[in-house]
Write an enzyme that holds these catalytic residues in place. Structure first.
Site, PDB file in Angstrom:
ATOM      1  N   PHE A 136       0.861  -1.189   0.000  1.00  0.00           N
ATOM      2  CA  PHE A 136       0.000   0.000   0.000  1.00  0.00           C
ATOM      3  C   PHE A 136       0.895   1.236   0.000  1.00  0.00           C
ATOM      4  O   PHE A 136       1.777   1.363   0.834  1.00  0.00           O
ATOM      5  CB  PHE A 136      -0.911   0.027   1.227  1.00  0.00           C
ATOM      6  CG  PHE A 136      -1.896   1.168   1.203  1.00  0.00           C
ATOM      7  CD1 PHE A 136      -3.092   1.051   0.519  1.00  0.00           C
ATOM      8  CD2 PHE A 136      -1.611   2.369   1.841  1.00  0.00           C
ATOM      9  CE1 PHE A 136      -3.997   2.101   0.475  1.00  0.00           C
ATOM     10  CE2 PHE A 136      -2.505   3.427   1.799  1.00  0.00           C
ATOM     11  CZ  PHE A 136      -3.699   3.293   1.115  1.00  0.00           C
ATOM     12  N   ASP A 221       9.123   2.716   1.251  1.00  0.00           N
ATOM     13  CA  ASP A 221       7.967   3.436   1.764  1.00  0.00           C
ATOM     14  C   ASP A 221       7.914   3.205   3.276  1.00  0.00           C
ATOM     15  O   ASP A 221       7.483   2.151   3.742  1.00  0.00           O
ATOM     16  CB  ASP A 221       6.700   2.917   1.077  1.00  0.00           C
ATOM     17  CG  ASP A 221       5.420   3.532   1.622  1.00  0.00           C
ATOM     18  OD1 ASP A 221       5.458   4.149   2.714  1.00  0.00           O
ATOM     19  OD2 ASP A 221       4.375   3.386   0.971  1.00  0.00           O
ATOM     20  N   LYS A 250       2.735  10.214   8.129  1.00  0.00           N
ATOM     21  CA  LYS A 250       2.058   9.740   9.336  1.00  0.00           C
ATOM     22  C   LYS A 250       2.701  10.282  10.612  1.00  0.00           C
ATOM     23  O   LYS A 250       2.468  11.413  10.994  1.00  0.00           O
ATOM     24  CB  LYS A 250       1.979   8.215   9.328  1.00  0.00           C
ATOM     25  CG  LYS A 250       0.981   7.659   8.305  1.00  0.00           C
ATOM     26  CD  LYS A 250       0.769   6.183   8.473  1.00  0.00           C
ATOM     27  CE  LYS A 250      -0.213   5.600   7.461  1.00  0.00           C
ATOM     28  NZ  LYS A 250      -1.600   6.020   7.664  1.00  0.00           N
TER      29      LYS A 250
END
Length: 407
Positions: A136, A221, A250
């Site tokens: 993702f 990532d 995040k």
């Protein structure tokens, strides 16, 4: 104006289906809703609230910067952005930083940079990007296509091309897919949304070696695994594998929207003026808060404490599982943990999340089969123990009444 959960149905696009309760305030690892019901937060805003809610250092940074300067266009730079970039490069492999507003935007920048680098260094034939199934990387059309979950990318028309997907952990398959057309490999060093999958370190090192062999860039990532969540500032530091490009978001802002792409000077020079940009990227407010997050997280006290808190989670989760026999395994690392459901409860992760919420615990899912915890790195031990007591009560009720709560 009085608003309720029903207001969501009236005014919001229905791409989300939030819980019935509406949080209104938080402090540390505790949250209260409109009716003053208290919850312990193991969700962390999906691995965002790295220092919990309303941490005084972050609140002070926001207030202080809010009284100085809110926004500038990228015709100008600003001091918080420069300080944060310097701290990130000093602490990592990187020489250069690009700021964005989210993980998806940081990943979009990374992919565009990789393509531009390959074009200018190797020619038009080197455009293939290989990523991993169940990965993702965000919800822009480019990043959601690179992410290996077709359910998120199907149904929007023709997808960006030259994107291939490999089984996560299958080095032989990756070797067979790579060629002189390979531009970059993009991977999460710990898959988050795909089920909290920790790869074999030998696999990650093998990916690095294949990238070197084929002159392809390796993009990590670390939007979810970065900023201390696994006990190091970034997970690549645990693996002994250095990427060419790294993305983070995040936890970087601790709740204030910000993302960043980190890379080397030699690669960065291919994003010349005008090749990419962001109106809000490097915003002074966001960078001031992120700098405060960095200053707190990148300390031995916080980073070294992650292993202790992970051990406490695992101790109590194993005790709960010995009693109720609902988990196949406890996965993950640090404060990014997943409870993978066994065959009897497969597909019911959301039921476990709902049951926990009903007992006063906020948690997450990672697909249909994994309950996910991504709490603050500084969550007090007593909150971990109390939160898992609530989780156990939710499980006890679920096991006693096996009819799915979400049906």
């Amino acid at each position: 104006m009085q608003v309720t959960r029903d207001t969501f149905n009236d005014v919001m696009v229905p791409n989300y289906n939030p819980a019935d309760m509406v949080p209104v305030r938080g402090e540390g690892s505790r949250v209260w809703d409109q009716h003053d019901n208290e919850f312990i937060d193991f969700a962390g805003g999906i691995a965002v609230n790295v220092l919990g809610h309303c941490h005084p250092a972050l609140t002070q940074a926001l207030i202080s910067q809010g009284n100085k300067l809110w926004h500038l266009s990228n015709v100008f730079t600003n001091e918080p952005a420069l300080r944060l970039a310097k701290k990130l490069t000093d602490a990592t492999f990187a020489d250069k930083v690009y700021f964005a507003n989210s993980g998806a935007e940081a990943n979009e920048a990374a992919l565009k940079l990789a393509r531009r680098f390959a074009l200018e260094m190797h020619g038009t034939q080197r455009s293939e990007i290989i990523a991993f199934k169940q990965g993702f990387h965000g919800r822009t059309f480019f990043t959601v296509t690179v992410g290996g979950q077709p359910a998120y990318s199907d149904g929007f028309g023709p997808k960006p091309g030259d994107i291939l997907h490999c089984e996560f952990g299958n080095l032989d398959m990756l070797a067979s897919m790579m060629s002189d057309k390979t531009c970059a490999i993009m991977m999460e060093p710990l898959q988050g949304e795909g089920g909290i999958i920790v790869p074999d370190p030998a696999f990650v090192k093998g990916v690095r070696e294949l990238c070197d062999k084929h002159h392809a860039l390796l993009i990590f990532d670390e939007v979810q695994s970065g900023m201390g969540r696994t006990g190091k500032l970034f997970e690549y530091m645990n693996l002994g594998v250095r990427p060419d490009i790294l993305t983070t978001a995040k936890s970087l802002g601790g709740g204030f929207p910000i993302g960043a792409m980190l890379t080397t000077a030699a690669i960065a020079e291919h994003l010349k003026p005008g090749t990419h940009g962001s109106t809000y990227g490097g915003n002074p407010l966001a960078c001031a808060v992120a700098e405060a997050v960095f200053d707190v997280v990148n300390t031995p006290q916080v980073l070294d404490g992650v292993a202790h808190k992970e051990a406490l989670f695992r101790e109590h989760l194993n005790r709960i599982n010995a009693k109720y026999h609902v988990f196949e395994e406890i996965r993950g690392k640090g404060m990014l943990l997943g409870c993978a459901l066994n065959e009897q409860y497969k597909g019911r992760a959301k039921d476990f999340m709902v049951a926990a919420t009903n007992e006063g615990l906020m948690c997450l899912v990672a697909g249909m089969n994994v309950v996910r915890f991504a709490p603050s790195l500084v969550i007090p031990d007593k909150d971990i123990i109390e939160g898992l007591e609530k989780f156990e009560r939710g499980i006890a009720g679920l096991v006693a009444q096996p009819v799915a709560l979400t049906k």
